[in-house]
Design a protein around this motif. Structure first.
Motif, PDB file in Angstrom:
ATOM      1  N   ASP A 136      33.317  43.624  40.484  1.00 40.87           N
ATOM      2  CA  ASP A 136      34.307  44.067  39.521  1.00 40.87           C
ATOM      3  C   ASP A 136      35.086  45.264  40.083  1.00 40.87           C
ATOM      4  OD1 ASP A 136      35.579  44.109  36.939  1.00 40.87           O
ATOM      5  OD2 ASP A 136      34.344  45.882  36.489  1.00 40.87           O
ATOM      6  N   THR A 137      36.390  45.214  39.983  1.00 40.40           N
ATOM      7  CA  THR A 137      37.243  46.276  40.520  1.00 40.40           C
ATOM      8  C   THR A 137      36.961  47.618  39.848  1.00 40.40           C
ATOM      9  OG1 THR A 137      38.936  44.609  40.935  1.00 40.40           O
ATOM     10  CG2 THR A 137      39.627  46.895  41.066  1.00 40.40           C
ATOM     11  N   GLU A 138      36.712  47.611  38.555  1.00 39.55           N
ATOM     12  CA  GLU A 138      36.426  48.862  37.842  1.00 39.55           C
ATOM     13  C   GLU A 138      35.149  49.519  38.369  1.00 39.55           C
ATOM     14  OE1 GLU A 138      36.637  48.612  33.584  1.00 39.55           O
ATOM     15  OE2 GLU A 138      38.425  47.360  33.687  1.00 39.55           O
TER      16      GLU A 138
ATOM     17  N   GLU B  80      28.247  46.334  51.029  1.00 41.89           N
ATOM     18  CA  GLU B  80      28.587  47.126  52.221  1.00 41.89           C
ATOM     19  C   GLU B  80      29.800  46.531  52.926  1.00 41.89           C
ATOM     20  OE1 GLU B  80      28.857  50.027  54.951  1.00 41.89           O
ATOM     21  OE2 GLU B  80      27.709  50.062  53.100  1.00 41.89           O
ATOM     22  N   HIS B  81      29.905  45.221  52.955  1.00 42.37           N
ATOM     23  CA  HIS B  81      31.067  44.556  53.543  1.00 42.37           C
ATOM     24  C   HIS B  81      32.323  44.922  52.749  1.00 42.37           C
ATOM     25  CE1 HIS B  81      33.225  40.561  54.673  1.00 42.37           C
ATOM     26  NE2 HIS B  81      33.575  41.521  55.488  1.00 42.37           N
ATOM     27  N   ILE B  82      32.213  44.950  51.432  1.00 42.22           N
ATOM     28  CA  ILE B  82      33.334  45.351  50.574  1.00 42.22           C
ATOM     29  C   ILE B  82      33.697  46.797  50.849  1.00 42.22           C
ATOM     30  CG2 ILE B  82      34.071  45.781  48.191  1.00 42.22           C
ATOM     31  CD1 ILE B  82      32.251  43.397  47.379  1.00 42.22           C
TER      32      ILE B  82
ATOM     33  N   LEU C 102      44.475  47.632  44.396  1.00 41.36           N
ATOM     34  CA  LEU C 102      45.353  46.541  43.977  1.00 41.36           C
ATOM     35  C   LEU C 102      45.208  45.341  44.916  1.00 41.36           C
ATOM     36  CD1 LEU C 102      47.467  45.741  41.890  1.00 41.36           C
ATOM     37  CD2 LEU C 102      49.212  46.713  43.385  1.00 41.36           C
ATOM     38  N   LYS C 103      45.170  45.617  46.214  1.00 36.56           N
ATOM     39  CA  LYS C 103      44.971  44.530  47.183  1.00 36.56           C
ATOM     40  C   LYS C 103      43.631  43.847  46.970  1.00 36.56           C
ATOM     41  CE  LYS C 103      47.915  45.858  50.972  1.00 36.56           C
ATOM     42  NZ  LYS C 103      48.073  45.804  52.405  1.00 36.56           N
ATOM     43  N   TYR C 104      42.596  44.641  46.727  1.00 30.20           N
ATOM     44  CA  TYR C 104      41.274  44.058  46.480  1.00 30.20           C
ATOM     45  C   TYR C 104      41.313  43.150  45.250  1.00 30.20           C
ATOM     46  CZ  TYR C 104      36.387  43.501  45.275  1.00 30.20           C
ATOM     47  OH  TYR C 104      35.173  42.955  44.948  1.00 30.20           O
ATOM     48  N   TYR C 105      41.936  43.636  44.196  1.00 29.64           N
ATOM     49  CA  TYR C 105      42.016  42.879  42.940  1.00 29.64           C
ATOM     50  C   TYR C 105      42.774  41.563  43.135  1.00 29.64           C
ATOM     51  CZ  TYR C 105      43.068  41.737  38.089  1.00 29.64           C
ATOM     52  OH  TYR C 105      43.188  41.096  36.887  1.00 29.64           O
TER      53      TYR C 105
END
Length: 162
Positions: free
Chosen positions: A4-6, A52-54, A39-42
């Motif tokens: 989740d981005t949040e 960890e990769h994220i 924003l790019k991730y979302y």
């Protein structure tokens, strides 16, 4: 794996901001780099192996965003280091003094110090993020440490003489 981005914003926003700030030395631009990263991730539908990769992807992306902003920014404007140092808030006098010394280093050296000491990345991880060799990372760290040592030693000697 997609988180989740949040959740990611709550967990990594401050550290991403510090990494972007170490490149840009401008609060608003660093905030823009972080916002663009999330924003790019979302918007991306990427498959990550684990958190960890994220995290590595977020740091690589924020550093690339910061570099892009810096390139565009420096064509248009220049801000003195004194203005940056005046706006920074520090926990104590030693942290303020260390920040001032670090700000006086070249951008490449500031960046590796930030990633190594504040974000706890290893040389291989930084090499991957910055798209340079491990030897180049170690050399930048070595140069940055030496310059910090010389500058802090000089400041300490100046205080002893007073």
């Amino acid at each position: 794996m997609q988180l989740d981005t949040e959740y990611l914003m709550a967990k990594y926003q401050k550290n991403l901001y510090l990494a972007a700030y170490s490149v840009l030395q401008n609060q608003a631009d660093a905030q823009d780099a972080v916002q663009s990263t999330f924003l790019k991730y979302y918007q991306k539908d990427m498959n990550f192996e684990n958190e960890e990769h994220i995290r590595r992807w977020l740091f690589r992306t924020v550093l690339n965003q910061a570099k892009d902003i810096r390139r565009a920014f420096w064509r248009r404007n220049r801000v003195s280091i004194d203005q940056i140092q005046e706006t920074a808030q520090h926990q104590d006098d030693q942290a303020h003094e260390l920040f001032n010394v670090i700000c006086s280093l070249p951008a490449q050296e500031r960046m590796v110090l930030q990633l190594y000491y504040y974000e706890n990345y290893s040389a291989p991880e930084m090499a991957e993020m910055l798209s340079i060799s491990e030897a180049a990372v170690r050399k930048r760290l070595s140069r940055a440490r030496q310059k910090l040592k010389e500058k802090l030693k000089g400041d300490w000697n100046d205080e002893q003489e007073e």
